[in-house]
Enzyme design. Structure first.
Site, PDB file in Angstrom:
ATOM      1  CD  GLU A 161      40.349  51.512  -4.915  1.00  0.00           C
ATOM      2  OE1 GLU A 161      40.167  52.388  -5.780  1.00  0.00           O
ATOM      3  OE2 GLU A 161      41.196  51.619  -4.018  1.00  0.00           O
ATOM      4  CG  HIS A 201      41.998  54.338  -9.304  1.00  0.00           C
ATOM      5  ND1 HIS A 201      41.111  55.349  -9.557  1.00  0.00           N
ATOM      6  CD2 HIS A 201      41.944  54.110  -7.971  1.00  0.00           C
ATOM      7  CE1 HIS A 201      40.542  55.731  -8.412  1.00  0.00           C
ATOM      8  NE2 HIS A 201      41.038  54.993  -7.439  1.00  0.00           N
TER       9      HIS A 201
END
Ligand code: PGA
Length: 257
Positions: A168, A97
């Site tokens: 993302e 992430h």
């Protein structure tokens, strides 16, 4: 190739008290009725993984951890082991992430070691990739290709289809609104092309790809309206379980079998 739609939520470090997460997981389990048509996953705050796993036992909601160590066990203070994840029945692990790459300085090599550990233990890695703000399309593509190639370095091509890619873009995380549907569609299409170039068409077509970054029930519908978008990865706008369930319904309805 038909890919099963997928929608999930990471609680990051927002809901850290067991009872809150047990309520959330129980409500989700009771509301979700269509496991044959869509996969739903929950990644609770790490400290609540155990009670959430208990609450989700015998349900069709998938769950996992937001990170894990790159080794199974040993001298690595404060880390979380894949052995614990497996014992709790978790089948997914989120890796790479933006927040971990940026604030915790996780490198390509470290993420790759975690990906390989997950795949070799039958755990599906959800690998987050994304470009920083201000890159043109060529630079963004090179950035994404580097992240994908390094994450999968040394993995058997045949094992890659159990991985999930979460696109993302860094600049869309934690914002009021998601990236535009046009941008998401373009980039998912480019990523599918990168996978074809790096591996082969079959692998590229087999890997599920979800979009994350400020997705809400108001933006998910248009974002999902493209064949290369297999679902969405929700954050803050799914903290209310009813809102998350609305997004689950959107995924189910926009990706009929
Ligand atoms: P956000 O989180 O929706 O709260 O921006 C998404 C993510 O980082 O995956």
């Amino acid at each position: 190739m038909k890919r099963k739609p997928l929608v999930g939520i990471s609680m990051k470090l927002y809901k850290n008290v067991s009872n809150d997460m047990i309520d959330y997981a129980t409500h989700l389990k009771e509301s979700f009725q269509s496991p044959e048509t869509v996969d739903v996953f929950l990644l609770p705050s790490m400290g609540t993984l155990h009670p959430v796993a208990d609450a989700l036992k015998n349900s069709s909601i998938l769950y996992g951890s937001q990170n894990m160590a790159h080794i199974k066990n040993g001298a690595l203070t404060g880390e979380f082991s894949i052995e614990s994840l497996l014992e709790l029945g978790g089948t997914l692990v989120e890796l790479g992430h933006y927040e971990r790459r940026t604030f915790l300085h996780e490198t390509h090599d470290l993420i790759n070691q975690k990906v390989r550990l997950a795949l070799s233990h039958g755990v599906s890695p959800i690998i987050c990739i994304g470009e920083p703000e201000g890159l043109d399309e060529e630079a963004a593509t090179a950035h994404l290709m580097d992240q994908i190639e390094s994450a999968f370095n040394g993995c058997e091509p045949s094992s890659l289809t159990s991985a999930i890619l979460a696109y993302e873009p860094y600049w869309a995380i934690g914002q009021a609104e998601a990236a535009s549907p046009l941008h998401v569609h373009r980039m998912h299409n480019l990523i599918r092309g990168i996978l074809t170039d790096l591996y082969n068409k079959e692998t590229a077509q087999g890997i599920r790809m979800i979009y994350g970054g400020s997705v809400s029930k108001d933006t998910a519908g248009d974002i999902l309206n493209h064949e290369d978008v297999d679902g969405v990865f929700v954050g803050r706008f799914g903290h209310d379980v009813n809102q998350f369930m609305e997004i689950v319904r959107l995924v189910k309805d926009s990706k009929p079998n």
